[in-house]
Design an enzyme around this catalytic site. Structure first.
Site, PDB file in Angstrom:
ATOM      1  N   HIS A 147      42.435  36.532  43.235  1.00 35.04           N
ATOM      2  CA  HIS A 147      41.998  37.696  42.469  1.00 35.04           C
ATOM      3  C   HIS A 147      43.137  38.680  42.311  1.00 35.04           C
ATOM      4  O   HIS A 147      44.108  38.688  43.076  1.00 35.04           O
ATOM      5  CB  HIS A 147      40.802  38.379  43.151  1.00 35.04           C
ATOM      6  CG  HIS A 147      41.170  39.228  44.322  1.00 35.04           C
ATOM      7  ND1 HIS A 147      41.496  40.561  44.210  1.00 35.04           N
ATOM      8  CD2 HIS A 147      41.276  38.938  45.652  1.00 35.04           C
ATOM      9  CE1 HIS A 147      41.765  41.067  45.397  1.00 35.04           C
ATOM     10  NE2 HIS A 147      41.641  40.097  46.296  1.00 35.04           N
ATOM     11  N   CYS A 148      43.012  39.518  41.283  1.00 36.22           N
ATOM     12  CA  CYS A 148      43.905  40.667  41.121  1.00 36.22           C
ATOM     13  C   CYS A 148      43.001  41.881  40.951  1.00 36.22           C
ATOM     14  O   CYS A 148      42.018  42.015  41.680  1.00 36.22           O
ATOM     15  CB  CYS A 148      44.882  40.452  39.964  1.00 36.22           C
ATOM     16  SG  CYS A 148      44.136  39.907  38.413  1.00 36.22           S
ATOM     17  N   THR A 149      43.308  42.783  40.039  1.00 26.67           N
ATOM     18  CA  THR A 149      42.446  43.939  39.846  1.00 26.67           C
ATOM     19  C   THR A 149      41.260  43.602  38.947  1.00 26.67           C
ATOM     20  O   THR A 149      40.103  43.808  39.307  1.00 26.67           O
ATOM     21  CB  THR A 149      43.240  45.112  39.259  1.00 26.67           C
ATOM     22  OG1 THR A 149      44.204  45.552  40.232  1.00 26.67           O
ATOM     23  CG2 THR A 149      42.332  46.295  38.926  1.00 26.67           C
TER      24      THR A 149
END
Length: 258
Positions: A147-149
Site C-alpha cells: 500500500h501507499c497513500t
C-alpha cells in the site's frame, strides 16, 4: 476467483485482492496478494477483517512524512513483517507540492502524472522497497499487503510488476490497475474532495484534475513500463537490477501459481 476482488472496508479505500488471475504458468492463487490505500482511518470492523487475512508481510511504500501524517492502525496481535523505507527523510510527496503550486487544469494534471510515472520506477526509495518486497515474496508464501497513500500509483506499479513475474496477461494486469477507479469510489468522493481542495488551496481544481488524483489512467502505467524498457532494456532486466533475478522470479511463481 470465488471471493470478491474488492474488500468493502469502511475506512480504508481501494482494498482488494490482486491475485486470482489466470496466467501463462497456471492460475495465481487468491487470498495471498492484497493492495490498498493507507489504514489510518480503519474502523474496528476493518481491523477485524484485516486480521482475518493473516498477513505475513506489509509493504508501506509511503515517505516518512506520509507515514507520520497518517499512521496506520493495526489489528490486535498484528505480527506481520513490515517493509518500509526512510530514504528521502521528510520530503514532501510530489502530488502535494503539485496541488499547492500549479493551476490544477486537466492538462497540468495529466502532464504531472506522465512525468511521475516516467521517473517512479527509478526513484531510489522505490528501488529499495520493490527489491525487498520481491525478496519477501520469493522467501515466504504468506499473504502480503502492499500500500501507499491512495493505493493507486506506487502500489499500482508494484502490482503490475508482480503480475509480469507471474505471467498475468497484459489485459488483466491493466484491468487490475484500472480497478482503482471503482474501488477508490472516485465518483462518490469527487464533490467532497473538490470542496476540500478548494478550501485548503484557495482555488477550485477542475473535475478532470481531481479525477486524476483520485483515479488512474492506463497511459500512466504505460509511461512507467516504457521508461523501464527504455532505461533497462526490458522489464526482466529491470527486475534483475533490483534483485528479483530469474531464480527469485521462479521462486515467486512456485509460491503463487497453483
Amino acid at each position: 476467483m470465488t471471493a470478491p476482488r474488492i474488500l468493502p472496508l469502511e475506512g480504508v479505500e481501494n482494498f482488494r485482492d490482486y491475485g486470482g488471475y489466470g496466467s501463462r504458468h497456471g492460475r495465481v492463487v487468491s487470498g495471498r496478494l492484497f493492495r490498498a490505500a493507507h489504514q489510518a482511518r480503519a474502523t474496528p470492523a476493518d481491523l477485524e477483517a484485516i486480521a482475518g487475512l493473516n498477513l505475513a508481510t506489509v509493504v508501506d511504500l509511503r515517505r516518512p512524512r506520509e507515514r507520520d501524517n497518517d499512521p496506520n492502525l493495526r489489528p490486535v496481535g498484528f505480527s506481520a513483517a513490515l517493509i518500509q523505507c526512510d530514504l528521502g527523510d521528510q520530503t514532501e510527496a510530489p502530488h502535494v507540492a503539485f496541488l499547492r503550486e500549479t493551476d490544477l487544469t486537466p492538462e497540468s494534471a495529466r502532464a504531472f502524472f506522465l512525468d511521475y510515472y516516467d521517473k517512479a520506477p527509478f526513484e531510489p526509495r522505490h528501488l529499495e522497497l520493490f527489491g525487498r518486497y520481491f525478496a519477501a515474496l520469493a522467501a515466504d508464501g504468506g499473504p502480503v499487503l502492499i500500500h501507499c497513500t491512495a493505493g493507486k500509483d506506487r502500489t499500482g506499479l508494484l502490482a503490475a510488476l508482480t503480475h509480469h513475474i507471474l505471467g498475468v496477461h497484459d489485459d488483466d494486469a491493466r484491468a487490475d490497475y484500472l480497478l482503482t477507479n471503482v474501488a477508490a469510489r472516485v465518483d462518490a468522493r469527487l464533490p467532497t474532495v473538490t470542496a476540500a481542495l478548494e478550501t485548503s488551496l484557495g482555488k477550485r481544481p477542475s473535475e478532470t484534475a481531481v479525477r486524476a488524483f483520485l483515479g488512474v489512467d492506463a497511459s500512466y502505467l504505460g509511461a512507467a513500463l516504457a521508461s523501464i524498457r527504455a532505461r533497462s532494456g526490458s522489464v526482466d532486466a529491470y527486475l534483475d537490477q533490483i534483485g528479483a533475478d530469474a531464480a527469485a522470479r521462479e521462486a515467486i511463481r512456485a509460491r503463487l501459481i497453483s
